[in-house]
Design a protein around this motif. Structure first.
Motif, PDB file in Angstrom:
ATOM      1  N   LEU A  87       0.788  -1.225   0.000  1.00 56.78           N
ATOM      2  CA  LEU A  87       0.000   0.000   0.000  1.00 56.78           C
ATOM      3  C   LEU A  87       0.822   1.278   0.000  1.00 56.78           C
ATOM      4  O   LEU A  87       0.327   2.338  -0.383  1.00 56.78           O
ATOM      5  CB  LEU A  87      -0.935   0.022   1.214  1.00 56.78           C
ATOM      6  N   SER A  88       2.075   1.207   0.448  1.00 59.20           N
ATOM      7  CA  SER A  88       2.897   2.416   0.516  1.00 59.20           C
ATOM      8  C   SER A  88       3.604   2.636  -0.817  1.00 59.20           C
ATOM      9  O   SER A  88       3.725   1.731  -1.641  1.00 59.20           O
ATOM     10  CB  SER A  88       3.911   2.307   1.644  1.00 59.20           C
ATOM     11  N   SER A  89       4.095   3.842  -1.001  1.00 57.46           N
ATOM     12  CA  SER A  89       4.783   4.164  -2.251  1.00 57.46           C
ATOM     13  C   SER A  89       6.152   3.529  -2.283  1.00 57.46           C
ATOM     14  O   SER A  89       6.852   3.474  -1.271  1.00 57.46           O
ATOM     15  CB  SER A  89       4.925   5.678  -2.405  1.00 57.46           C
ATOM     16  N   LYS A  90       6.562   3.057  -3.456  1.00 59.04           N
ATOM     17  CA  LYS A  90       7.886   2.444  -3.601  1.00 59.04           C
ATOM     18  C   LYS A  90       8.983   3.441  -3.278  1.00 59.04           C
ATOM     19  O   LYS A  90       9.955   3.122  -2.604  1.00 59.04           O
ATOM     20  CB  LYS A  90       8.049   1.897  -5.017  1.00 59.04           C
ATOM     21  N   GLY A  91       8.823   4.675  -3.734  1.00 58.94           N
ATOM     22  CA  GLY A  91       9.822   5.696  -3.467  1.00 58.94           C
ATOM     23  C   GLY A  91       9.986   5.970  -1.992  1.00 58.94           C
ATOM     24  O   GLY A  91      11.085   6.166  -1.495  1.00 58.94           O
ATOM     25  N   GLY A  92       8.879   5.985  -1.263  1.00 60.12           N
ATOM     26  CA  GLY A  92       8.935   6.222   0.172  1.00 60.12           C
ATOM     27  C   GLY A  92       9.689   5.131   0.893  1.00 60.12           C
ATOM     28  O   GLY A  92      10.480   5.373   1.794  1.00 60.12           O
ATOM     29  N   LYS A  93       9.463   3.884   0.498  1.00 57.54           N
ATOM     30  CA  LYS A  93      10.158   2.773   1.136  1.00 57.54           C
ATOM     31  C   LYS A  93      11.658   2.840   0.867  1.00 57.54           C
ATOM     32  O   LYS A  93      12.469   2.595   1.733  1.00 57.54           O
ATOM     33  CB  LYS A  93       9.605   1.431   0.660  1.00 57.54           C
ATOM     34  N   GLN A  94      12.006   3.194  -0.355  1.00 56.75           N
ATOM     35  CA  GLN A  94      13.419   3.289  -0.700  1.00 56.75           C
ATOM     36  C   GLN A  94      14.086   4.417   0.071  1.00 56.75           C
ATOM     37  O   GLN A  94      15.226   4.306   0.499  1.00 56.75           O
ATOM     38  CB  GLN A  94      13.581   3.505  -2.203  1.00 56.75           C
ATOM     39  N   LEU A  95      13.365   5.526   0.266  1.00 59.47           N
ATOM     40  CA  LEU A  95      13.925   6.668   0.972  1.00 59.47           C
ATOM     41  C   LEU A  95      14.302   6.306   2.395  1.00 59.47           C
ATOM     42  O   LEU A  95      15.327   6.726   2.921  1.00 59.47           O
ATOM     43  CB  LEU A  95      12.914   7.823   0.975  1.00 59.47           C
ATOM     44  N   LEU A  96      13.488   5.509   3.043  1.00 59.51           N
ATOM     45  CA  LEU A  96      13.741   5.117   4.420  1.00 59.51           C
ATOM     46  C   LEU A  96      14.530   3.809   4.522  1.00 59.51           C
ATOM     47  O   LEU A  96      14.782   3.325   5.616  1.00 59.51           O
ATOM     48  CB  LEU A  96      12.409   4.965   5.184  1.00 59.51           C
TER      49      LEU A  96
END
Length: 219
Positions: A87-96
């Protein structure tokens, strides 16, 4: 949108992904935050991400869906990690730097590493300073319960911390919800949100709970 989101997630997580992915005007990521906040509100915590009126019925249904999934699956299985990843954005996961450990790999690690890292107040301690979805703590709880029984689980303290507010709440909810649904107790649970590496930074306590059974024995 819901069907597309659940195409590449494990079958056990699909019902909850579908439920939260169908938030109409609200994005799947927002629905997941509403879900986490609502679960903790049910337990008496202050709202973290208050649910809009229009989304409440869907969130209530999602909580019931999650409860059913916990009941059907083996104890402490990491369900919400797969849901969050979908459900979360791929970019957001990569950022963290969020790349969650697969459940089967976490179980293998729990089987190989059976010794506690330390002891505190008579409890064996397992700590994960970057807990993510809590999968390593969950796998250890599963291993202890399946191999040594519920009494041994009461002799453990699980400590987890994560910089991400969502991950910290996911870990807290999964540990507590599994204890409630499967009627077992962990000696102590302490989940914090914050930067483990920053000694001067204050950390927020997301969940701190002790086993009623252990407290009764200590009194």
């Amino acid at each position: 949108m819901a069907n597309k989101l659940s195409q590449n997630v494990p079958s056990y997580a699909k019902p909850l992904v579908d439920a939260l992915g169908d938030g109409h005007r609200y994005s799947p990521a927002e629905m997941f935050r509403y879900f986490l906040s609502a679960v903790m509100e049910v337990w008496g915590f202050e709202p973290w991400y208050p649910t809009p009126v229009e989304a409440r019925s869907r969130i209530i249904e999602s909580i019931g869906c999650y409860d059913n999934l916990i009941t059907k699956e083996e104890p402490f299985k990491d369900i919400l990690g797969a849901v969050y990843a979908a459900l979360s954005s791929k970019g957001g996961k990569q950022l963290l730097g969020q790349f969650f450990t697969p459940w089967n790999l976490a179980l293998m690690m729990a089987n190989l590493n059976s010794d506690p890292e330390s002891e505190s107040k008579g409890l064996k301690v397992l700590a994960d300073p970057a807990c993510g979805s809590g999968v390593l703590l969950l796998a250890k709880a599963n291993h202890i319960l399946e191999n040594h029984g519920p009494d041994e689980l009461c002799r453990w303290k699980f400590y987890g911390c994560d910089l991400d507010a969502i991950c910290a709440r996911v870990t807290a909810i999964q540990l507590a919800a599994n204890c409630a649904v499967h009627r077992v107790e962990i000696g102590e649970i302490l989940i914090l949100q914050g930067n483990t590496l920053a000694k001067t930074e204050s950390k927020q306590v997301i969940l701190h709970a002790s086993s009623p059974q252990r407290l009764a024995l200590a009194s």
